[in-house]
Each structure stands twice: as C-alpha cells, then as structure tokens.
Design a protein around this motif. Structure first.
Motif, PDB file in Angstrom:
ATOM      1  N   LEU A 134     126.028  68.064  71.692  1.00 46.49           N
ATOM      2  CA  LEU A 134     125.024  67.787  70.683  1.00 46.49           C
ATOM      3  C   LEU A 134     124.293  66.610  71.262  1.00 46.49           C
ATOM      4  O   LEU A 134     124.999  65.411  71.777  1.00 46.49           O
ATOM      5  N   LEU A 135     122.937  66.732  71.465  1.00 44.63           N
ATOM      6  CA  LEU A 135     122.098  65.442  71.904  1.00 44.63           C
ATOM      7  C   LEU A 135     121.332  65.276  70.590  1.00 44.63           C
ATOM      8  O   LEU A 135     120.586  65.847  69.896  1.00 44.63           O
ATOM      9  N   ILE A 136     121.528  63.571  70.282  1.00 48.34           N
ATOM     10  CA  ILE A 136     120.848  63.335  69.019  1.00 48.34           C
ATOM     11  C   ILE A 136     119.559  62.319  69.693  1.00 48.34           C
ATOM     12  O   ILE A 136     119.805  61.452  70.569  1.00 48.34           O
ATOM     13  N   THR A 137     118.497  62.594  69.211  1.00 46.90           N
ATOM     14  CA  THR A 137     117.358  61.746  69.468  1.00 46.90           C
ATOM     15  C   THR A 137     116.924  61.111  68.472  1.00 46.90           C
ATOM     16  O   THR A 137     116.828  61.624  67.471  1.00 46.90           O
ATOM     17  N   TYR A 138     116.696  59.573  68.458  1.00 44.73           N
ATOM     18  CA  TYR A 138     116.267  58.973  67.395  1.00 44.73           C
ATOM     19  C   TYR A 138     114.971  58.153  67.927  1.00 44.73           C
ATOM     20  O   TYR A 138     115.012  57.691  68.907  1.00 44.73           O
ATOM     21  N   TRP A 139     113.987  58.108  66.972  1.00 40.87           N
ATOM     22  CA  TRP A 139     112.974  57.445  67.140  1.00 40.87           C
ATOM     23  C   TRP A 139     112.562  56.895  65.950  1.00 40.87           C
ATOM     24  O   TRP A 139     112.084  57.237  64.998  1.00 40.87           O
ATOM     25  N   GLY A 140     112.470  55.370  65.844  1.00 47.60           N
ATOM     26  CA  GLY A 140     112.384  54.578  64.595  1.00 47.60           C
ATOM     27  C   GLY A 140     111.072  53.481  64.635  1.00 47.60           C
ATOM     28  O   GLY A 140     111.106  52.837  65.901  1.00 47.60           O
ATOM     29  N   THR A 141     110.497  53.416  63.523  1.00 50.48           N
ATOM     30  CA  THR A 141     109.248  52.485  63.683  1.00 50.48           C
ATOM     31  C   THR A 141     109.968  50.981  63.366  1.00 50.48           C
ATOM     32  O   THR A 141     110.680  50.815  62.220  1.00 50.48           O
ATOM     33  N   LYS A 142     109.760  49.960  64.453  1.00 51.11           N
ATOM     34  CA  LYS A 142     110.486  48.563  64.087  1.00 51.11           C
ATOM     35  C   LYS A 142     109.786  48.174  62.830  1.00 51.11           C
ATOM     36  O   LYS A 142     108.589  48.163  62.654  1.00 51.11           O
ATOM     37  N   GLY A 143     110.489  47.410  62.064  1.00 52.39           N
ATOM     38  CA  GLY A 143     109.823  46.906  60.767  1.00 52.39           C
ATOM     39  C   GLY A 143     110.063  47.798  59.652  1.00 52.39           C
ATOM     40  O   GLY A 143     110.134  47.374  58.349  1.00 52.39           O
ATOM     41  N   LYS A 144     110.248  49.135  59.771  1.00 54.98           N
ATOM     42  CA  LYS A 144     110.377  50.067  58.760  1.00 54.98           C
ATOM     43  C   LYS A 144     111.689  50.969  58.570  1.00 54.98           C
ATOM     44  O   LYS A 144     112.119  51.206  57.654  1.00 54.98           O
ATOM     45  N   GLN A 145     112.278  51.024  59.768  1.00 53.65           N
ATOM     46  CA  GLN A 145     113.452  51.716  59.933  1.00 53.65           C
ATOM     47  C   GLN A 145     114.631  51.144  59.230  1.00 53.65           C
ATOM     48  O   GLN A 145     115.611  51.922  58.617  1.00 53.65           O
ATOM     49  N   ASP A 146     114.705  49.658  59.176  1.00 53.30           N
ATOM     50  CA  ASP A 146     115.800  49.251  58.701  1.00 53.30           C
ATOM     51  C   ASP A 146     115.898  49.626  57.079  1.00 53.30           C
ATOM     52  O   ASP A 146     117.160  49.438  56.635  1.00 53.30           O
ATOM     53  N   ALA A 147     115.095  49.676  56.522  1.00 53.76           N
ATOM     54  CA  ALA A 147     114.897  50.286  55.076  1.00 53.76           C
ATOM     55  C   ALA A 147     115.979  51.551  55.071  1.00 53.76           C
ATOM     56  O   ALA A 147     116.345  51.939  53.733  1.00 53.76           O
ATOM     57  N   HIS A 148     116.128  52.484  55.917  1.00 50.00           N
ATOM     58  CA  HIS A 148     116.892  53.589  55.990  1.00 50.00           C
ATOM     59  C   HIS A 148     118.373  53.490  56.668  1.00 50.00           C
ATOM     60  O   HIS A 148     118.940  54.782  56.764  1.00 50.00           O
ATOM     61  N   ASP A 149     118.881  52.229  56.938  1.00 50.56           N
ATOM     62  CA  ASP A 149     120.071  52.170  57.390  1.00 50.56           C
ATOM     63  C   ASP A 149     121.219  53.000  56.814  1.00 50.56           C
ATOM     64  O   ASP A 149     121.947  53.565  57.436  1.00 50.56           O
ATOM     65  N   ASP A 150     121.089  52.851  55.627  1.00 52.05           N
ATOM     66  CA  ASP A 150     122.485  53.337  54.787  1.00 52.05           C
ATOM     67  C   ASP A 150     122.269  54.847  54.837  1.00 52.05           C
ATOM     68  O   ASP A 150     123.171  55.723  55.252  1.00 52.05           O
ATOM     69  N   GLU A 151     121.070  55.324  54.713  1.00 51.75           N
ATOM     70  CA  GLU A 151     120.974  57.041  54.982  1.00 51.75           C
ATOM     71  C   GLU A 151     121.338  57.315  56.310  1.00 51.75           C
ATOM     72  O   GLU A 151     122.062  58.321  56.489  1.00 51.75           O
ATOM     73  N   LEU A 152     120.771  56.580  57.266  1.00 50.03           N
ATOM     74  CA  LEU A 152     120.919  57.011  58.623  1.00 50.03           C
ATOM     75  C   LEU A 152     122.413  56.802  59.066  1.00 50.03           C
ATOM     76  O   LEU A 152     123.105  57.836  59.830  1.00 50.03           O
ATOM     77  N   ILE A 153     123.231  55.762  58.598  1.00 51.81           N
ATOM     78  CA  ILE A 153     124.704  55.717  59.012  1.00 51.81           C
ATOM     79  C   ILE A 153     125.303  56.913  58.193  1.00 51.81           C
ATOM     80  O   ILE A 153     126.042  57.728  58.697  1.00 51.81           O
ATOM     81  N   ALA A 154     125.011  57.334  56.933  1.00 51.88           N
ATOM     82  CA  ALA A 154     125.521  58.411  56.338  1.00 51.88           C
ATOM     83  C   ALA A 154     125.117  59.861  57.001  1.00 51.88           C
ATOM     84  O   ALA A 154     126.188  60.542  57.212  1.00 51.88           O
ATOM     85  N   ILE A 155     124.184  59.924  57.488  1.00 52.64           N
ATOM     86  CA  ILE A 155     123.583  61.309  58.258  1.00 52.64           C
ATOM     87  C   ILE A 155     124.661  61.411  59.625  1.00 52.64           C
ATOM     88  O   ILE A 155     125.188  62.275  59.851  1.00 52.64           O
ATOM     89  N   ILE A 156     124.639  60.240  60.489  1.00 52.96           N
ATOM     90  CA  ILE A 156     125.250  60.269  61.586  1.00 52.96           C
ATOM     91  C   ILE A 156     126.882  60.406  61.314  1.00 52.96           C
ATOM     92  O   ILE A 156     127.471  61.032  62.132  1.00 52.96           O
ATOM     93  N   SER A 157     127.162  59.638  60.240  1.00 52.51           N
ATOM     94  CA  SER A 157     128.787  59.737  60.114  1.00 52.51           C
ATOM     95  C   SER A 157     129.223  61.111  59.330  1.00 52.51           C
ATOM     96  O   SER A 157     130.274  61.662  59.504  1.00 52.51           O
ATOM     97  N   SER A 158     128.137  61.785  59.024  1.00 51.08           N
ATOM     98  CA  SER A 158     128.574  63.073  58.270  1.00 51.08           C
ATOM     99  C   SER A 158     128.632  64.355  59.419  1.00 51.08           C
ATOM    100  O   SER A 158     129.007  65.384  59.241  1.00 51.08           O
ATOM    101  N   LEU A 159     128.334  64.086  60.705  1.00 48.86           N
ATOM    102  CA  LEU A 159     128.196  65.045  61.655  1.00 48.86           C
ATOM    103  C   LEU A 159     129.475  65.189  62.052  1.00 48.86           C
ATOM    104  O   LEU A 159     130.213  64.553  62.147  1.00 48.86           O
ATOM    105  N   LYS A 160     130.073  66.612  62.039  1.00 46.39           N
ATOM    106  CA  LYS A 160     131.164  67.043  62.380  1.00 46.39           C
ATOM    107  C   LYS A 160     131.330  68.284  63.174  1.00 46.39           C
ATOM    108  O   LYS A 160     130.246  69.343  63.016  1.00 46.39           O
ATOM    109  N   PRO A 161     132.371  68.796  64.009  1.00 49.95           N
ATOM    110  CA  PRO A 161     132.231  69.956  64.763  1.00 49.95           C
ATOM    111  C   PRO A 161     132.443  71.205  63.470  1.00 49.95           C
ATOM    112  O   PRO A 161     132.802  71.029  62.354  1.00 49.95           O
ATOM    113  N   ALA A 162     131.544  72.153  63.735  1.00 50.78           N
ATOM    114  CA  ALA A 162     131.705  73.303  62.672  1.00 50.78           C
ATOM    115  C   ALA A 162     133.146  73.867  62.568  1.00 50.78           C
ATOM    116  O   ALA A 162     134.074  73.959  63.523  1.00 50.78           O
TER     117      ALA A 162
END
Length: 163
Positions: A134-162
């Motif tokens: 799996l290749l994860i590509t991330y591109w975030g705008t400095k100054g705006k991306q931090d508002a989504h930390d909890d969502e992003l952590i939850a997304i990445i943490s939810s990634l599992k083998p099928a």
C-alpha cells in the motif's frame, strides 16, 4: 506525517469517525480496508482510493501495488503531485518507521509548496499481505491541515488488511 504515525498508536482511544463507512479496496479483489469520513468524498481510483478534506486542506490517496507495479505506482504518485503544482524540497526529507494494525510502515516526509503556499508531503509504504504493498500519499496545506489531525489519525489507524 511523523506526528500522524506517533499519534496513530493512540488512535484506539479516539471516538469512532462520524458518518463514515469502511471501504474495501480494490472492489474486485480487496487487499485492504479503510474508514474515511463521508465528507472527505472518498472514491475508488484505478489503483486504490483517494479522498480530500472538505476544506481541501488535505489530499490523501492509498494505492495498491505488487512487485510488478510498485515502481509504476510510486512514479505515478510523484507525477500526480508535480502535475498539481506541488514542489518538494528534497533536502527536507525525513524518514521514520511505525506499525499500524500489524503492518510495518516506512514513511518519507518533505516540506514543499504549491500554488497556495507551504505544504507538507508524505509518502508511506506498508504491506497488508505477502506480495502486496500500500502506498499512502499525503499532501497537506501548512496552517490548515492541523485542524484535521484527529480525522487523519483515525483514517490511517483504520487501515487494515482485508479479510
């Protein structure tokens, strides 16, 4: 991205993502699952899934590759960033390793810029099963991306083998 990896270890204590569903991808032969909030507009692509935060502060894609296609997928990820005006400052590269749901993950992070200004760029590689990457590509705008930390952590943490 490093902050994301460290925080992902604590994600089990975060509340469940509201209005999100777990997606298996690719649909025809699932390799992995991920939970992405509906307001990120997740959609299946030719090689995986991509999504963008509602305010466009973060773009995230997760692509599936194997031994034969891994170089092509990596090249396509960087070509996508370049096509979208993302310039990577090579000298800022940082590397780290972590584990997400039993999968070892290696990350590469850079500072850079796009037409809006300064950005963070991250690429992570992990293996959900033998012969698959799996290749994860991330591109975030400095100054705006931090508002989504909890969502992003939850997304990445939810990634599992099928399966």
């Amino acid at each position: 991205m490093k902050k994301l990896i460290i925080a992902a270890a604590f994600a089990a204590f975060l509340p469940v993502i509201a209005q999100a569903e777990t997606l298996e991808f690719p649909t025809d032969d699932p390799v992995a699952t991920v939970t992405i909030p509906d307001n990120w507009g997740p959609k299946e692509t030719e090689t995986g899934i991509d999504a963008q935060s509602e305010d466009s502060a973060i773009y995230l894609s997760i692509d599936v590759a194997d031994e034969k296609t891994s170089d092509k997928i990596i090249d396509e990820a960087f070509a996508f960033l370049q096509k979208n005006g993302v310039a990577i400052e090579e000298k800022t590269q940082k590397e780290s390793e972590a584990e997400i749901n039993g999968m070892k993950m290696k990350t590469f992070d850079w500072d850079g810029s796009d037409k809006e200004g300064p950005v963070n760029i991250g690429v992570a590689v992990l293996s959900p099963s033998e012969g698959k990457l799996l290749l994860i590509t991330y591109w975030g705008t400095k100054g705006k991306q931090d508002a989504h930390d909890d969502e992003l952590i939850a997304i990445i943490s939810s990634l599992k083998p099928a399966g």
